[in-house]
Enzyme design. Structure first.
Site, short mmCIF file in Angstrom:
data_model
loop_
_atom_site.label_atom_id
_atom_site.label_comp_id
_atom_site.label_asym_id
_atom_site.label_seq_id
_atom_site.Cartn_x
_atom_site.Cartn_y
_atom_site.Cartn_z
N SER A 179 -41.65 -16.14 22.16
CA SER A 179 -40.32 -16.37 21.59
C SER A 179 -40.52 -16.87 20.17
O SER A 179 -41.58 -17.43 19.84
CB SER A 179 -39.59 -17.45 22.41
OG SER A 179 -38.49 -17.96 21.68
N TYR A 233 -38.63 -25.65 27.02
CA TYR A 233 -38.78 -24.23 26.69
C TYR A 233 -39.67 -24.05 25.45
O TYR A 233 -40.61 -23.25 25.46
CB TYR A 233 -37.40 -23.62 26.45
CG TYR A 233 -37.40 -22.13 26.19
CD1 TYR A 233 -37.43 -21.22 27.25
CD2 TYR A 233 -37.37 -21.62 24.90
CE1 TYR A 233 -37.42 -19.85 27.02
CE2 TYR A 233 -37.36 -20.26 24.66
CZ TYR A 233 -37.38 -19.38 25.72
OH TYR A 233 -37.38 -18.02 25.48
P1 NAD Z 1 -33.44 -12.73 31.82
O1 NAD Z 1 -32.93 -13.98 32.42
O2 NAD Z 1 -32.55 -11.55 31.74
O3 NAD Z 1 -34.79 -12.28 32.52
C1 NAD Z 1 -35.77 -13.19 32.97
C2 NAD Z 1 -36.43 -12.58 34.18
O4 NAD Z 1 -37.47 -13.46 34.65
C3 NAD Z 1 -35.45 -12.39 35.35
O5 NAD Z 1 -35.72 -11.15 35.96
C4 NAD Z 1 -35.83 -13.54 36.28
O6 NAD Z 1 -35.51 -13.29 37.62
C5 NAD Z 1 -37.32 -13.57 36.05
N1 NAD Z 1 -37.95 -14.79 36.58
C6 NAD Z 1 -37.54 -16.08 36.44
N2 NAD Z 1 -38.36 -16.89 37.13
C7 NAD Z 1 -39.29 -16.11 37.72
C8 NAD Z 1 -40.40 -16.35 38.57
N3 NAD Z 1 -40.72 -17.60 38.97
N4 NAD Z 1 -41.14 -15.29 38.99
C9 NAD Z 1 -40.84 -14.03 38.61
N5 NAD Z 1 -39.79 -13.74 37.83
C10 NAD Z 1 -39.03 -14.77 37.38
O7 NAD Z 1 -33.91 -13.14 30.34
P2 NAD Z 1 -34.67 -12.31 29.21
O8 NAD Z 1 -34.01 -12.64 27.95
O9 NAD Z 1 -34.83 -10.89 29.59
O10 NAD Z 1 -36.08 -13.06 29.21
C11 NAD Z 1 -37.31 -12.40 29.35
C12 NAD Z 1 -38.37 -13.13 28.54
O11 NAD Z 1 -38.04 -13.04 27.15
C13 NAD Z 1 -38.49 -14.61 28.84
O12 NAD Z 1 -39.86 -15.00 28.85
C14 NAD Z 1 -37.78 -15.26 27.69
O13 NAD Z 1 -38.25 -16.57 27.43
C15 NAD Z 1 -38.13 -14.30 26.57
N6 NAD Z 1 -37.24 -14.40 25.41
C16 NAD Z 1 -35.94 -13.99 25.47
C17 NAD Z 1 -35.14 -14.08 24.34
C18 NAD Z 1 -33.70 -13.64 24.30
O14 NAD Z 1 -33.05 -13.82 23.27
N7 NAD Z 1 -33.16 -13.05 25.35
C19 NAD Z 1 -35.67 -14.61 23.15
C20 NAD Z 1 -36.98 -15.01 23.14
C21 NAD Z 1 -37.76 -14.90 24.26
#
Ligand code: NAD
Length: 277
Positions: A162, A175
């Site tokens: 991130s 986080y």
């Molecule tokens: P999201 O909530 O749509 O997806 C997260 C996924 O991780 C979900 O499928 C959830 O069920 C899964 N998950 C959570 N705990 C888990 C576990 N213990 N075991 C297996 N799966 C698990 O959110 P997203 O935005 O798609 O996030 C995906 C990644 O991207 C994350 O690591 C997040 O930190 C990172 N990220 C997202 C953003 C953003 O703006 N959306 C920005 C920076 C980083």
């Protein structure tokens, strides 16, 4: 169709014959990435922890691109479940070439309100989960070695980080600490494993339209405020990240080792300094 999606449809099959596992692949970035890797020719394991139906829908979409896919339920923070997940993949697909450690979550609170449970849960999933996935994939990469017809490298690990691996984030100390940890874990693993032909890198998304940060973009007021932090003036789509992961995991990026690819519309460019400072 989003701009990112359009680009992805034009992606050639640069991962043909490779086997990929994406964690947290039934939602948001993980879902788009799993589909993107399938579209680029990889067979894909769709990991999820809850939401079997969504995971099956992702599997069906991946299969429509003429590759193999199946869903696997596992909590990435549980060692036994990660070991079993990679073991099954080796049984079903023969091996693993690409591990995308994507699963992540937030448990936000001001520091004085943050419980140890909130702190620990985020560290367990976002950092320990990525460590376990990287470790288990690496064992198989080392066992198998390089297969030149498939890829120049012995394996690729892509850590989903991130912008908060370098931008402090008040109210989210768990986080931001987890993603800061991902940066050093990624670089250390890259240094340790490069001599054995394994490439470890990270993708660092900025603000991407997914359920994890819905509050930041789902009203016009929230989106307007968010856009002030994004020089490119658009919120990212999951496909923007999927495209980056797909190319980074391919041999087109074979000389990229230990790098973070920021996919953030310029969020890390200190946008406040565009008019001040
Ligand atoms: P999201 O909530 O749509 O997806 C997260 C996924 O991780 C979900 O499928 C959830 O069920 C899964 N998950 C959570 N705990 C888990 C576990 N213990 N075991 C297996 N799966 C698990 O959110 P997203 O935005 O798609 O996030 C995906 C990644 O991207 C994350 O690591 C997040 O930190 C990172 N990220 C997202 C953003 C953003 O703006 N959306 C920005 C920076 C980083």
């Amino acid at each position: 169709m989003s701009t990112g999606d359009q680009t992805l449809r034009e992606t050639p099959r640069i991962l043909k014959g490779q086997k990929a596992l994406v964690t947290g692949a039934n939602s948001g970035i993980g879902k788009a990435t799993a589909i993107g890797l399938g579209r680029a020719g990889a067979d894909v394991v769709v990991n999820y922890v809850a939401g079997a139906q969504e995971a099956e829908a992702v599997v069906e979409e991946i299969k429509s691109h003429g590759v193999r896919a199946y869903a696997h339920e596992a909590d990435v923070s549980r060692e036994d479940q990660v070991v079993a997940m990679v073991d099954r993949m080796v049984e079903e697909f023969g091996t693993i070439d690409i591990m995308v450690a994507n699963a992540g979550l937030q448990r936000d609170a001001a520091v004085t309100e943050m419980t140890v449970a909130q702190w620990q849960k985020v560290l367990d999933v976002n950092l320990t989960g990525q460590f376990l996935c990287a470790r288990e994939a690496t064992k198989e990469f080392l066992r198998r070695g390089v297969v030149p017809e498939v890829s120049r490298s012995a394996g690729k690990i892509v850590c989903m980080s991130s912008v908060h691996q370098i931008i402090p984030w008040a109210g989210h100390v768990n986080y931001a600490s987890s993603k800061g940890g991902v940066l050093m874990m990624m670089q250390t693993l890259a240094q340790e494993l490069a001599p054995q032909g394994i490439r470890v890198n990270a993708v660092a998304p900025g603000a991407i339209r997914t359920p994890i940060n819905k509050d930041a973009w789902d009203t016009p007021e929230a989106e307007k405020a968010l856009l002030q932090l994004i020089p490119y003036r658009r919120v990212g789509d999951p496909e923007d990240i999927a495209n980056a992961v797909t190319v980074l995991a391919s041999d087109l990026m074979d000389y990229v080792v230990g790098t973070t690819l920021y996919v953030d519309g310029g969020m890390t460019l200190f946008p406040g300094f565009a008019t001040g400072g």
